[in-house]
Design a protein around this motif. Structure first.
Motif, short mmCIF file in Angstrom:
data_model
loop_
_atom_site.label_atom_id
_atom_site.label_comp_id
_atom_site.label_asym_id
_atom_site.label_seq_id
_atom_site.Cartn_x
_atom_site.Cartn_y
_atom_site.Cartn_z
N PRO A 121 80.88 46.58 46.91
CA PRO A 121 80.79 46.08 48.29
C PRO A 121 80.05 44.76 48.36
CG PRO A 121 79.18 47.81 47.92
CD PRO A 121 80.03 47.75 46.68
N VAL A 122 80.44 43.94 49.34
CA VAL A 122 79.72 42.69 49.58
C VAL A 122 78.29 42.98 50.00
CG1 VAL A 122 79.59 40.72 51.16
CG2 VAL A 122 81.79 41.38 50.15
N SER A 123 78.10 44.07 50.73
CA SER A 123 76.78 44.41 51.25
C SER A 123 76.61 45.92 51.30
CB SER A 123 76.60 43.83 52.65
OG SER A 123 75.41 44.29 53.25
N HIS A 124 75.37 46.37 51.18
CA HIS A 124 75.03 47.75 51.46
C HIS A 124 74.78 47.90 52.96
CE1 HIS A 124 74.73 48.42 47.22
NE2 HIS A 124 73.71 47.60 47.07
N LEU A 125 74.81 49.14 53.45
CA LEU A 125 74.59 49.41 54.87
C LEU A 125 73.68 50.62 55.01
CD1 LEU A 125 75.26 48.90 57.88
CD2 LEU A 125 77.30 50.32 57.57
N MET A 148 71.60 43.76 51.99
CA MET A 148 71.44 44.98 52.79
C MET A 148 71.51 44.66 54.27
SD MET A 148 70.94 48.19 53.17
CE MET A 148 70.47 48.74 51.52
N ILE A 149 72.36 45.39 55.00
CA ILE A 149 72.41 45.32 56.45
C ILE A 149 71.86 46.64 56.98
CG2 ILE A 149 73.90 45.10 58.48
CD1 ILE A 149 75.85 43.51 56.72
N THR A 150 70.91 46.56 57.89
CA THR A 150 70.25 47.76 58.40
C THR A 150 70.47 47.89 59.90
OG1 THR A 150 68.53 47.66 56.71
CG2 THR A 150 68.05 48.97 58.67
N ILE A 151 70.94 49.07 60.30
CA ILE A 151 71.09 49.42 61.71
C ILE A 151 69.97 50.39 62.07
CG2 ILE A 151 72.51 50.66 63.39
CD1 ILE A 151 74.97 49.65 61.85
N GLN A 152 69.18 50.03 63.07
CA GLN A 152 68.07 50.87 63.51
C GLN A 152 68.39 51.45 64.88
OE1 GLN A 152 64.63 48.27 63.35
NE2 GLN A 152 64.30 48.69 61.18
N LEU A 153 68.31 52.77 64.99
CA LEU A 153 68.56 53.46 66.25
C LEU A 153 67.22 53.84 66.88
CD1 LEU A 153 71.38 55.91 65.08
CD2 LEU A 153 71.64 53.63 66.06
N PHE A 180 78.56 40.75 60.24
CA PHE A 180 77.60 40.20 59.27
C PHE A 180 78.16 40.29 57.85
CE2 PHE A 180 73.79 41.12 62.22
CZ PHE A 180 73.71 39.80 62.60
N ARG A 181 78.84 41.39 57.55
CA ARG A 181 79.41 41.55 56.20
C ARG A 181 80.42 40.45 55.92
NH1 ARG A 181 83.68 42.81 53.51
NH2 ARG A 181 84.85 42.85 55.47
N LYS A 182 81.25 40.12 56.90
CA LYS A 182 82.23 39.06 56.72
C LYS A 182 81.52 37.73 56.44
CE LYS A 182 86.03 40.97 59.48
NZ LYS A 182 86.83 40.82 60.73
N LEU A 183 80.48 37.43 57.21
CA LEU A 183 79.75 36.19 56.98
C LEU A 183 79.11 36.19 55.59
CD1 LEU A 183 77.97 35.63 60.42
CD2 LEU A 183 79.89 34.33 59.48
N LEU A 184 78.58 37.33 55.20
CA LEU A 184 77.92 37.42 53.90
C LEU A 184 78.92 37.21 52.77
CD1 LEU A 184 74.95 37.96 53.24
CD2 LEU A 184 75.56 40.34 52.77
N SER A 185 80.17 37.60 53.00
CA SER A 185 81.19 37.48 51.95
C SER A 185 81.53 36.03 51.62
CB SER A 185 82.46 38.24 52.36
OG SER A 185 83.18 37.53 53.37
N ILE A 186 81.22 35.11 52.52
CA ILE A 186 81.53 33.69 52.26
C ILE A 186 80.27 32.85 52.14
CG2 ILE A 186 83.82 33.77 53.31
CD1 ILE A 186 82.63 32.54 55.84
N ALA A 187 79.11 33.50 52.21
CA ALA A 187 77.84 32.77 52.11
C ALA A 187 77.25 32.95 50.72
CB ALA A 187 76.86 33.28 53.16
#
Length: 295
Positions: A121-125, A148-153, A180-187
């Protein structure tokens, strides 16, 4: 994305000289970087690099040789290294119940989750609870950091919220994560978006991989995500909610509650006064009367 033809290669580095190799390679003490090659545009690094000293790198599709595993099992609790998981749900109680139902569903959101859950994966979640968020904030999705992309509830209000509204929050935030994952894939920025200048973002988006994001970023800057969601993701959210809820309500109902969090956008402002009044009334009534149990 230019996907007429895409190949994933190992960029094998011998004494500073790069040579493209296919997925099986043998060499003594050599380092590798995985890159993507497209029909058009330059090669794109994935940020996944490893070294091998055994002389036999093996086949990347099996995950057998000596390299850091950039992934693992979906769900469960976190592990000691980000190289050991792809999607981690550090959730309990009602939040975990809602996430598990979404994860087992069959909607576009599940396709988004799969993009965090492939072999490389491009990023973990990560999904996690946070008791320190403001009372009027249901959740936040943090900028990617170290892949790493983090979602906080917000753990303070989940118990008293309608279960379907908690599902909407998770779905909404997962769309943020996918953007964010899409942006990370080209950054090419070490798994981070923080620190990129507006010029750098414009440059990487202008390559044409994600014209929708480029269009909205050009118009709205860093606040583009909600604007794009309001115009293009209401049906995506509604589909996922209907799937989660076994279609117990009309499709219009699921579309109406999908507007939560998007009521400061041009898409919302373009609705008629009667549409906005209906939607607000539906949301208010369901917040007060919707089932708060998850099973």
């Amino acid at each position: 994305m230019n996907t007429n033809s895409r190949s994933i290669y190992l960029n094998t580095i011998f004494n500073g000289e790069s040579k493209n190799k296919v997925l099986i390679a043998k060499a003594p003490a050599v380092c590798y970087e995985i890159i993507e090659l497209f029909d058009t545009g330059p090669p794109r690094p994935t940020g996944i690099k490893f070294c091998d000293t055994s002389g036999n790198v093996g086949n990347l599709s099996t995950g057998s040789p000596n390299y850091p595993q950039h992934g693992g099992n979906r769900g469960g609790s976190s592990t000691s290294s980000t190289d050991n998981y792809k999607i981690t749900a550090n959730l309990t109680g009602k939040a975990k119940c809602v996430y598990d139902k979404i994860e087992k569903g069959n909607s576009t959101i599940n396709n988004f989750l799969k993009k965090f859950d492939g072999d490389f994966p491009v990023s973990h979640l990560t999904y996690e609870l946070n008791s320190n968020l403001p009372s009027n904030t249901n959740a936040v999705t943090l900028l990617p950091s170290n892949y790493m992309i983090t979602i906080q509830l917000n753990s303070n209000n989940i118990t008293n919220r309608a279960t379907l509204m908690v599902a909407r929050t998770i779905i909404h935030e997962t769309i943020h994560a996918e953007m964010f994952r899409k942006l990370l894939s080209i950054a090419n920025n070490g798994g981070n978006l923080n620190g990129l200048t507006k010029t750098q973002l414009n440059s990487m988006l202008s390559n044409g991989d994600f014209p929708g994001i480029y269009k909205y970023y050009t118009k709205y800057g860093t606040k583009f995500q909600h604007q794009q969601m309001a115009n293009h993701y209401i049906n995506v959210i509604a589909d996922a909610l209907a799937d989660f809820d076994n279609n117990q309500h009309s499709y219009q109902f699921y579309k109406d509650i999908s507007w939560v969090g998007l009521q400061s956008t041009d898409g919302w402002n373009n609705l008629s006064s009667s549409e906005k009044a209906r939607i607000n009334n539906i949301i208010k009534n369901f917040n007060n009367n919707g089932s708060k149990t998850c099973k």
